[in-house]
Write a protein that holds these residues in place. Structure first.
Motif, PDB file in Angstrom:
ATOM      1  N   ILE A  72       0.835  -1.189   0.000  1.00  0.00           N
ATOM      2  CA  ILE A  72       0.000   0.000   0.000  1.00  0.00           C
ATOM      3  C   ILE A  72       0.879   1.253   0.000  1.00  0.00           C
ATOM      4  CG2 ILE A  72      -1.836  -1.204   1.244  1.00  0.00           C
ATOM      5  CD1 ILE A  72      -1.039   0.351   3.771  1.00  0.00           C
ATOM      6  N   GLY A  73       0.376   2.310  -0.605  1.00  0.00           N
ATOM      7  CA  GLY A  73       1.024   3.614  -0.522  1.00  0.00           C
ATOM      8  C   GLY A  73       2.462   3.653  -0.971  1.00  0.00           C
ATOM      9  N   THR A  74       2.791   3.017  -2.081  1.00  0.00           N
ATOM     10  CA  THR A  74       4.191   2.985  -2.514  1.00  0.00           C
ATOM     11  C   THR A  74       4.567   4.159  -3.408  1.00  0.00           C
ATOM     12  OG1 THR A  74       3.658   1.625  -4.450  1.00  0.00           O
ATOM     13  CG2 THR A  74       4.217   0.459  -2.414  1.00  0.00           C
TER      14      THR A  74
ATOM     15  N   ARG B  48      -5.919  11.780  16.557  1.00  0.00           N
ATOM     16  CA  ARG B  48      -5.962  11.816  18.025  1.00  0.00           C
ATOM     17  C   ARG B  48      -6.743  10.635  18.586  1.00  0.00           C
ATOM     18  NH1 ARG B  48      -6.331  17.637  17.287  1.00  0.00           N
ATOM     19  NH2 ARG B  48      -8.587  17.419  17.024  1.00  0.00           N
ATOM     20  N   GLU B  49      -7.896  10.352  18.002  1.00  0.00           N
ATOM     21  CA  GLU B  49      -8.753   9.288  18.535  1.00  0.00           C
ATOM     22  C   GLU B  49      -8.110   7.916  18.413  1.00  0.00           C
ATOM     23  OE1 GLU B  49     -12.310   9.763  16.312  1.00  0.00           O
ATOM     24  OE2 GLU B  49     -12.853  11.673  17.272  1.00  0.00           O
ATOM     25  N   ARG B  50      -7.260   7.729  17.404  1.00  0.00           N
ATOM     26  CA  ARG B  50      -6.680   6.405  17.158  1.00  0.00           C
ATOM     27  C   ARG B  50      -5.211   6.309  17.540  1.00  0.00           C
ATOM     28  NH1 ARG B  50     -10.781   7.768  14.383  1.00  0.00           N
ATOM     29  NH2 ARG B  50     -12.289   6.270  13.532  1.00  0.00           N
ATOM     30  N   GLY B  51      -4.653   7.378  18.033  1.00  0.00           N
ATOM     31  CA  GLY B  51      -3.266   7.343  18.472  1.00  0.00           C
ATOM     32  C   GLY B  51      -2.271   7.202  17.345  1.00  0.00           C
TER      33      GLY B  51
ATOM     34  N   VAL C  75       2.557  14.058   9.937  1.00  0.00           N
ATOM     35  CA  VAL C  75       1.942  12.790  10.307  1.00  0.00           C
ATOM     36  C   VAL C  75       2.798  11.648   9.776  1.00  0.00           C
ATOM     37  CG1 VAL C  75       0.520  12.783   8.204  1.00  0.00           C
ATOM     38  CG2 VAL C  75      -0.200  11.431  10.197  1.00  0.00           C
ATOM     39  N   ASP C  76       2.757  10.535  10.469  1.00  0.00           N
ATOM     40  CA  ASP C  76       3.357   9.301   9.969  1.00  0.00           C
ATOM     41  C   ASP C  76       2.392   8.741   8.932  1.00  0.00           C
ATOM     42  OD1 ASP C  76       4.079   6.621   9.530  1.00  0.00           O
ATOM     43  OD2 ASP C  76       4.864   6.377  11.564  1.00  0.00           O
ATOM     44  N   SER C  77       2.667   8.989   7.662  1.00  0.00           N
ATOM     45  CA  SER C  77       1.699   8.650   6.613  1.00  0.00           C
ATOM     46  C   SER C  77       1.467   7.147   6.513  1.00  0.00           C
ATOM     47  CB  SER C  77       2.166   9.213   5.265  1.00  0.00           C
ATOM     48  OG  SER C  77       3.423   8.682   4.894  1.00  0.00           O
ATOM     49  N   HIS C  78       2.511   6.346   6.734  1.00  0.00           N
ATOM     50  CA  HIS C  78       2.306   4.901   6.621  1.00  0.00           C
ATOM     51  C   HIS C  78       1.442   4.388   7.773  1.00  0.00           C
ATOM     52  CE1 HIS C  78       3.168   1.157   4.568  1.00  0.00           C
ATOM     53  NE2 HIS C  78       3.374   0.580   5.735  1.00  0.00           N
ATOM     54  N   ALA C  79       1.637   4.922   8.969  1.00  0.00           N
ATOM     55  CA  ALA C  79       0.779   4.520  10.088  1.00  0.00           C
ATOM     56  C   ALA C  79      -0.672   4.910   9.822  1.00  0.00           C
ATOM     57  CB  ALA C  79       1.272   5.162  11.386  1.00  0.00           C
ATOM     58  N   LEU C  80      -0.875   6.073   9.214  1.00  0.00           N
ATOM     59  CA  LEU C  80      -2.223   6.486   8.842  1.00  0.00           C
ATOM     60  C   LEU C  80      -2.832   5.506   7.850  1.00  0.00           C
ATOM     61  CD1 LEU C  80      -4.629   8.428   8.529  1.00  0.00           C
ATOM     62  CD2 LEU C  80      -3.247   9.743   6.901  1.00  0.00           C
TER      63      LEU C  80
END
Length: 365
Positions: free
Chosen positions: A35-37, A75-78, A143-148
Protein backbone atom coordinates in the motif's frame (compact mmCIF):
# COMPACT_ATOMS: atom_id res chain seq x y z
CA UNK A 1 -18.12 -7.46 -6.85
CA UNK A 2 -20.18 -4.60 -5.48
CA UNK A 3 -17.56 -1.86 -5.28
CA UNK A 4 -14.00 -1.80 -6.63
CA UNK A 5 -11.56 0.88 -5.48
CA UNK A 6 -8.49 1.02 -7.71
CA UNK A 7 -5.39 2.26 -5.88
CA UNK A 8 -4.23 1.72 -2.30
CA UNK A 9 -2.74 5.14 -1.66
CA UNK A 10 -4.04 7.23 1.20
CA UNK A 11 -7.00 8.59 -0.81
CA UNK A 12 -7.96 5.15 -2.13
CA UNK A 13 -7.72 3.63 1.35
CA UNK A 14 -9.75 6.44 2.92
CA UNK A 15 -12.39 6.04 0.21
CA UNK A 16 -12.54 2.26 0.59
CA UNK A 17 -12.89 2.65 4.37
CA UNK A 18 -15.73 5.14 3.98
CA UNK A 19 -17.55 2.91 1.49
CA UNK A 20 -17.15 -0.15 3.73
CA UNK A 21 -18.44 1.77 6.76
CA UNK A 22 -21.41 2.83 4.62
CA UNK A 23 -22.27 -0.83 4.11
CA UNK A 24 -20.76 -1.40 0.68
CA UNK A 25 -18.90 -4.60 -0.19
CA UNK A 26 -15.46 -3.23 -1.11
CA UNK A 27 -12.39 -4.68 -2.80
CA UNK A 28 -9.22 -2.57 -3.18
CA UNK A 29 -7.08 -3.48 -6.20
CA UNK A 30 -3.47 -2.30 -6.04
CA UNK A 31 -1.00 -2.97 -8.85
CA UNK A 32 2.06 -2.64 -6.59
CA UNK A 33 3.32 -5.04 -3.95
CA UNK A 34 2.21 -2.88 -1.01
CA UNK A 35 0.00 0.00 0.00
CA UNK A 36 1.02 3.61 -0.52
CA UNK A 37 4.19 2.98 -2.51
CA UNK A 38 3.89 6.05 -4.77
CA UNK A 39 2.78 9.61 -3.95
CA UNK A 40 1.40 8.67 -0.52
CA UNK A 41 4.78 7.49 0.71
CA UNK A 42 6.98 9.97 -1.17
CA UNK A 43 5.92 13.38 0.06
CA UNK A 44 6.54 15.78 2.94
CA UNK A 45 3.95 14.09 5.23
CA UNK A 46 2.54 17.52 6.02
CA UNK A 47 -0.95 18.19 7.37
CA UNK A 48 -1.86 21.38 5.51
CA UNK A 49 -4.05 24.06 7.07
CA UNK A 50 -5.69 24.99 3.74
CA UNK A 51 -4.17 28.42 3.18
CA UNK A 52 -2.85 28.30 -0.39
CA UNK A 53 -5.85 27.41 -2.51
CA UNK A 54 -8.43 29.64 -4.25
CA UNK A 55 -11.39 30.23 -1.90
CA UNK A 56 -14.40 28.21 -2.95
CA UNK A 57 -12.31 25.71 -4.92
CA UNK A 58 -12.74 22.01 -4.27
CA UNK A 59 -9.11 21.87 -3.19
CA UNK A 60 -9.66 24.56 -0.53
CA UNK A 61 -12.88 22.99 0.75
CA UNK A 62 -11.60 19.44 1.12
CA UNK A 63 -8.30 20.60 2.62
CA UNK A 64 -9.90 22.72 5.36
CA UNK A 65 -12.53 20.10 6.18
CA UNK A 66 -10.07 17.25 5.73
CA UNK A 67 -7.54 18.81 8.09
CA UNK A 68 -10.13 19.06 10.87
CA UNK A 69 -11.30 15.52 10.26
CA UNK A 70 -7.75 14.18 10.03
CA UNK A 71 -6.58 15.67 13.34
CA UNK A 72 -9.64 14.18 15.08
CA UNK A 73 -8.98 10.82 13.45
CA UNK A 74 -5.30 10.81 14.41
CA UNK A 75 -5.96 11.82 18.02
CA UNK A 76 -8.75 9.29 18.54
CA UNK A 77 -6.68 6.40 17.16
CA UNK A 78 -3.27 7.34 18.47
CA UNK A 79 -1.69 7.62 15.02
CA UNK A 80 1.68 9.42 15.35
CA UNK A 81 1.44 13.08 14.37
CA UNK A 82 2.47 16.52 15.62
CA UNK A 83 0.81 19.91 15.13
CA UNK A 84 4.15 21.71 15.10
CA UNK A 85 3.10 24.77 13.07
CA UNK A 86 4.98 26.42 10.24
CA UNK A 87 6.47 29.72 9.16
CA UNK A 88 6.01 31.02 5.62
CA UNK A 89 8.87 33.46 5.32
CA UNK A 90 9.34 36.55 3.22
CA UNK A 91 13.03 37.22 2.87
CA UNK A 92 12.64 40.65 1.25
CA UNK A 93 10.00 43.38 1.08
CA UNK A 94 9.02 42.46 -2.46
CA UNK A 95 7.47 39.23 -1.21
CA UNK A 96 4.95 40.93 1.07
CA UNK A 97 2.21 41.13 -1.62
CA UNK A 98 2.46 37.37 -2.17
CA UNK A 99 2.15 36.78 1.58
CA UNK A 100 -0.82 39.14 1.72
CA UNK A 101 -2.50 37.09 -1.01
CA UNK A 102 -1.89 33.91 0.99
CA UNK A 103 -3.34 35.53 4.13
CA UNK A 104 -6.44 36.73 2.26
CA UNK A 105 -7.02 33.33 0.70
CA UNK A 106 -6.67 31.63 4.07
CA UNK A 107 -9.22 33.91 5.71
CA UNK A 108 -11.67 33.54 2.82
CA UNK A 109 -11.34 29.74 3.05
CA UNK A 110 -12.10 29.69 6.77
CA UNK A 111 -8.58 29.37 8.15
CA UNK A 112 -8.73 31.89 10.97
CA UNK A 113 -5.59 30.97 12.85
CA UNK A 114 -2.98 32.37 10.45
CA UNK A 115 -1.15 35.38 11.86
CA UNK A 116 1.59 37.82 10.89
CA UNK A 117 4.92 37.78 12.69
CA UNK A 118 7.73 40.29 12.30
CA UNK A 119 11.42 39.50 11.96
CA UNK A 120 11.99 39.59 15.72
CA UNK A 121 9.20 37.14 16.53
CA UNK A 122 10.27 34.90 13.66
CA UNK A 123 13.73 34.74 15.25
CA UNK A 124 12.14 33.82 18.58
CA UNK A 125 10.24 30.98 16.92
CA UNK A 126 13.22 29.87 14.80
CA UNK A 127 16.54 31.51 15.76
CA UNK A 128 18.30 30.14 12.65
CA UNK A 129 15.80 31.68 10.20
CA UNK A 130 16.41 35.03 8.54
CA UNK A 131 13.41 36.91 7.13
CA UNK A 132 11.81 40.35 7.07
CA UNK A 133 8.25 39.20 7.67
CA UNK A 134 6.42 35.90 7.93
CA UNK A 135 3.07 34.20 8.37
CA UNK A 136 2.69 31.63 11.14
CA UNK A 137 0.26 28.74 10.70
CA UNK A 138 -0.26 26.92 14.02
CA UNK A 139 -2.61 24.33 12.45
CA UNK A 140 0.00 22.91 10.09
CA UNK A 141 1.56 19.65 11.24
CA UNK A 142 3.18 16.37 10.23
CA UNK A 143 1.94 12.79 10.31
CA UNK A 144 3.36 9.30 9.97
CA UNK A 145 1.70 8.65 6.61
CA UNK A 146 2.31 4.90 6.62
CA UNK A 147 0.78 4.52 10.09
CA UNK A 148 -2.22 6.49 8.84
CA UNK A 149 -2.62 4.21 5.82
CA UNK A 150 -2.36 1.07 7.96
CA UNK A 151 -5.07 2.46 10.22
CA UNK A 152 -7.38 3.24 7.28
CA UNK A 153 -6.81 -0.22 5.81
CA UNK A 154 -7.44 -1.90 9.15
CA UNK A 155 -10.77 -0.13 9.58
CA UNK A 156 -11.76 -0.94 6.00
CA UNK A 157 -11.02 -4.63 6.57
CA UNK A 158 -12.80 -4.62 9.92
CA UNK A 159 -15.89 -3.35 8.10
CA UNK A 160 -15.66 -6.21 5.58
CA UNK A 161 -13.42 -4.71 2.90
CA UNK A 162 -10.50 -6.57 1.36
CA UNK A 163 -7.20 -5.73 -0.34
CA UNK A 164 -5.67 -7.40 -3.41
CA UNK A 165 -2.01 -6.51 -3.99
CA UNK A 166 -0.06 -7.17 -7.20
CA UNK A 167 -3.37 -6.88 -9.03
CA UNK A 168 -3.23 -4.54 -12.03
CA UNK A 169 -6.24 -3.90 -14.26
CA UNK A 170 -5.40 -4.79 -17.84
CA UNK A 171 -8.73 -3.91 -19.48
CA UNK A 172 -12.32 -3.07 -18.59
CA UNK A 173 -15.62 -2.34 -20.30
CA UNK A 174 -19.23 -1.48 -19.61
CA UNK A 175 -21.40 -4.58 -19.10
CA UNK A 176 -25.06 -4.36 -18.20
CA UNK A 177 -25.46 -2.01 -15.25
CA UNK A 178 -21.80 -2.30 -14.24
CA UNK A 179 -18.40 -3.21 -15.58
CA UNK A 180 -16.47 -6.28 -16.67
CA UNK A 181 -12.92 -5.91 -15.35
CA UNK A 182 -9.87 -7.94 -16.40
CA UNK A 183 -7.31 -8.32 -13.62
CA UNK A 184 -3.69 -9.29 -14.23
CA UNK A 185 -1.09 -10.54 -11.79
CA UNK A 186 -0.23 -14.10 -10.79
CA UNK A 187 -3.84 -15.26 -11.12
CA UNK A 188 -5.52 -13.36 -13.97
CA UNK A 189 -9.30 -13.27 -13.79
CA UNK A 190 -12.31 -11.30 -14.96
CA UNK A 191 -15.02 -10.06 -12.58
CA UNK A 192 -18.23 -8.15 -12.96
CA UNK A 193 -18.22 -5.00 -10.84
CA UNK A 194 -21.17 -2.74 -10.02
CA UNK A 195 -19.21 0.39 -9.00
CA UNK A 196 -15.63 1.52 -9.72
CA UNK A 197 -13.75 4.28 -7.92
CA UNK A 198 -10.63 5.19 -9.89
CA UNK A 199 -8.18 6.35 -7.20
CA UNK A 200 -5.10 5.18 -9.07
CA UNK A 201 -3.10 8.39 -8.60
CA UNK A 202 -0.44 8.54 -11.32
CA UNK A 203 -2.26 5.79 -13.15
CA UNK A 204 -5.77 7.28 -12.97
CA UNK A 205 -5.80 8.79 -16.49
CA UNK A 206 -4.14 5.67 -17.92
CA UNK A 207 -6.75 3.47 -16.26
CA UNK A 208 -9.52 5.66 -17.64
CA UNK A 209 -8.03 5.41 -21.13
CA UNK A 210 -8.38 1.59 -20.90
CA UNK A 211 -12.15 1.78 -20.37
CA UNK A 212 -13.47 0.57 -23.71
CA UNK A 213 -15.65 3.18 -25.40
CA UNK A 214 -14.71 6.03 -23.08
CA UNK A 215 -14.03 9.10 -25.26
CA UNK A 216 -10.30 9.67 -25.60
CA UNK A 217 -10.80 13.44 -25.57
CA UNK A 218 -12.34 13.16 -22.09
CA UNK A 219 -9.18 11.55 -20.62
CA UNK A 220 -7.13 14.38 -19.10
CA UNK A 221 -3.60 15.00 -20.21
CA UNK A 222 -1.23 14.18 -17.39
CA UNK A 223 2.18 15.64 -16.56
CA UNK A 224 4.65 14.48 -13.96
CA UNK A 225 6.52 16.84 -11.65
CA UNK A 226 9.25 15.05 -9.75
CA UNK A 227 10.05 16.38 -6.31
CA UNK A 228 13.51 15.64 -4.89
CA UNK A 229 14.33 15.63 -1.18
CA UNK A 230 17.61 16.05 0.68
CA UNK A 231 18.13 15.17 4.32
CA UNK A 232 20.27 17.17 6.73
CA UNK A 233 23.38 15.93 8.48
CA UNK A 234 24.42 17.21 11.87
CA UNK A 235 22.48 19.34 14.32
CA UNK A 236 18.78 19.72 13.53
CA UNK A 237 18.06 23.47 13.44
CA UNK A 238 14.24 23.83 13.44
CA UNK A 239 11.25 23.14 15.69
CA UNK A 240 8.67 24.27 13.14
CA UNK A 241 8.25 23.74 9.43
CA UNK A 242 9.78 26.56 7.38
CA UNK A 243 8.40 27.42 3.95
CA UNK A 244 9.48 30.04 1.42
CA UNK A 245 6.93 32.00 -0.62
CA UNK A 246 5.35 29.45 -3.05
CA UNK A 247 6.50 29.05 -6.64
CA UNK A 248 4.40 28.31 -9.70
CA UNK A 249 4.29 24.50 -9.62
CA UNK A 250 4.88 23.85 -5.93
CA UNK A 251 5.38 25.30 -2.47
CA UNK A 252 9.11 25.84 -2.82
CA UNK A 253 12.02 24.00 -1.21
CA UNK A 254 10.85 23.94 2.38
CA UNK A 255 12.09 22.43 5.62
CA UNK A 256 9.95 19.73 7.17
CA UNK A 257 10.45 17.64 10.28
CA UNK A 258 9.61 13.95 10.54
CA UNK A 259 8.23 12.24 13.64
CA UNK A 260 11.78 11.59 14.88
CA UNK A 261 12.67 15.29 14.66
CA UNK A 262 14.91 14.93 11.59
CA UNK A 263 14.87 17.80 9.09
CA UNK A 264 14.57 17.23 5.37
CA UNK A 265 14.37 19.75 2.55
CA UNK A 266 12.24 19.64 -0.58
CA UNK A 267 10.58 19.11 -2.85
CA UNK A 268 11.85 21.00 -5.83
CA UNK A 269 10.08 20.82 -9.20
CA UNK A 270 11.63 18.70 -11.95
CA UNK A 271 9.35 17.96 -14.90
CA UNK A 272 9.88 14.37 -16.07
CA UNK A 273 8.38 11.97 -18.62
CA UNK A 274 8.64 8.84 -16.47
CA UNK A 275 6.59 8.70 -13.26
CA UNK A 276 8.89 5.95 -12.00
CA UNK A 277 11.98 8.19 -12.15
CA UNK A 278 12.63 8.21 -8.41
CA UNK A 279 16.42 8.54 -8.22
CA UNK A 280 17.71 11.77 -6.68
CA UNK A 281 20.61 13.30 -8.58
CA UNK A 282 23.13 14.49 -5.93
CA UNK A 283 24.10 17.34 -8.28
CA UNK A 284 20.72 18.97 -7.55
CA UNK A 285 22.06 19.81 -4.10
CA UNK A 286 23.62 22.96 -5.55
CA UNK A 287 20.22 24.52 -6.24
CA UNK A 288 18.98 23.34 -2.82
CA UNK A 289 21.83 25.12 -1.02
CA UNK A 290 21.04 28.35 -2.85
CA UNK A 291 17.30 28.15 -2.12
CA UNK A 292 17.63 27.15 1.55
CA UNK A 293 20.23 29.82 2.31
CA UNK A 294 17.74 32.54 1.37
CA UNK A 295 16.02 31.78 4.72
CA UNK A 296 18.72 29.78 6.54
CA UNK A 297 22.06 31.43 5.77
CA UNK A 298 23.80 29.19 8.30
CA UNK A 299 23.36 25.98 6.30
CA UNK A 300 26.83 24.39 6.38
CA UNK A 301 28.58 23.19 3.25
CA UNK A 302 28.31 19.42 2.79
CA UNK A 303 25.29 19.10 5.11
CA UNK A 304 22.77 17.94 2.49
CA UNK A 305 22.49 14.29 1.48
CA UNK A 306 20.33 12.99 -1.38
CA UNK A 307 17.38 11.19 0.18
CA UNK A 308 14.25 10.26 -1.81
CA UNK A 309 11.97 11.56 -4.56
CA UNK A 310 8.27 11.52 -5.31
CA UNK A 311 6.25 12.38 -8.40
CA UNK A 312 3.20 14.61 -8.37
CA UNK A 313 0.36 13.46 -10.66
CA UNK A 314 -0.44 16.82 -12.25
CA UNK A 315 -3.14 17.79 -14.74
CA UNK A 316 -1.06 20.73 -16.01
CA UNK A 317 2.36 21.12 -17.52
CA UNK A 318 5.19 23.66 -17.18
CA UNK A 319 3.95 27.24 -17.32
CA UNK A 320 0.28 26.28 -17.21
CA UNK A 321 -2.08 27.35 -14.38
CA UNK A 322 -2.63 24.83 -11.61
CA UNK A 323 -6.11 23.27 -11.90
CA UNK A 324 -8.45 22.18 -9.14
CA UNK A 325 -8.91 18.65 -7.86
CA UNK A 326 -11.34 16.62 -9.95
CA UNK A 327 -13.87 14.22 -8.48
CA UNK A 328 -15.66 13.23 -11.70
CA UNK A 329 -18.85 11.26 -11.19
CA UNK A 330 -21.62 10.22 -13.58
CA UNK A 331 -23.03 13.76 -13.71
CA UNK A 332 -19.79 14.86 -15.39
CA UNK A 333 -18.81 11.94 -17.65
CA UNK A 334 -22.15 10.15 -18.05
CA UNK A 335 -20.97 6.67 -17.03
CA UNK A 336 -23.13 5.25 -14.21
CA UNK A 337 -21.28 3.72 -11.27
CA UNK A 338 -17.91 5.34 -12.04
CA UNK A 339 -16.03 7.98 -10.03
CA UNK A 340 -12.63 9.23 -11.22
CA UNK A 341 -10.29 10.99 -8.78
CA UNK A 342 -7.99 13.01 -11.02
CA UNK A 343 -5.05 15.29 -10.27
CA UNK A 344 -5.14 14.48 -6.55
CA UNK A 345 -1.71 15.74 -5.52
CA UNK A 346 -0.97 17.94 -2.50
CA UNK A 347 -2.99 18.45 -0.29
CA UNK A 348 -4.43 15.01 -1.06
CA UNK A 349 -3.17 13.40 2.15
CA UNK A 350 -4.70 16.14 4.30
CA UNK A 351 -7.92 16.03 2.28
CA UNK A 352 -8.30 12.24 2.12
CA UNK A 353 -11.14 11.80 4.60
CA UNK A 354 -13.13 14.68 3.11
CA UNK A 355 -12.60 13.38 -0.44
CA UNK A 356 -13.79 9.95 0.70
CA UNK A 357 -17.02 11.43 2.05
CA UNK A 358 -17.70 13.21 -1.25
CA UNK A 359 -17.24 9.95 -3.15
CA UNK A 360 -19.67 8.12 -0.86
CA UNK A 361 -22.21 10.92 -1.11
CA UNK A 362 -21.89 11.04 -4.89
CA UNK A 363 -22.45 7.31 -5.28
CA UNK A 364 -25.44 7.37 -2.91
CA UNK A 365 -27.25 10.13 -4.80
Amino acid sequence: MDCLVVGAGVVGLATARALALAGREVVIAEAAEGIGTQTSARNSEVIHAGIYYPPGSLKARVCVEGRKRLYDYLRERGVPHRACGKLIVGTHAGQRPALETIAARAEASGVGSLRWVDAAEARELEPEVTCEIALFSPETGVVDSHALMLSLLGECEAAGGSLALNTPITAWRREGEGFSVDFGGADPATYTVKTVVNAAGHGAPRLLSRLEGFPAEEVPKQSFAKGNYFSLLGKQPFRHLVYPVPEQAGLGIHATIDMAGRVKFGPDVQWVEDDQDLVVDPARAESFYAAIRTYWPGLPDGALVADYAGVRPKLHGPGEPMPDFRIDGPAIHGVPGLVNLLGIESPGLTSSLAIADLVVEGLAS
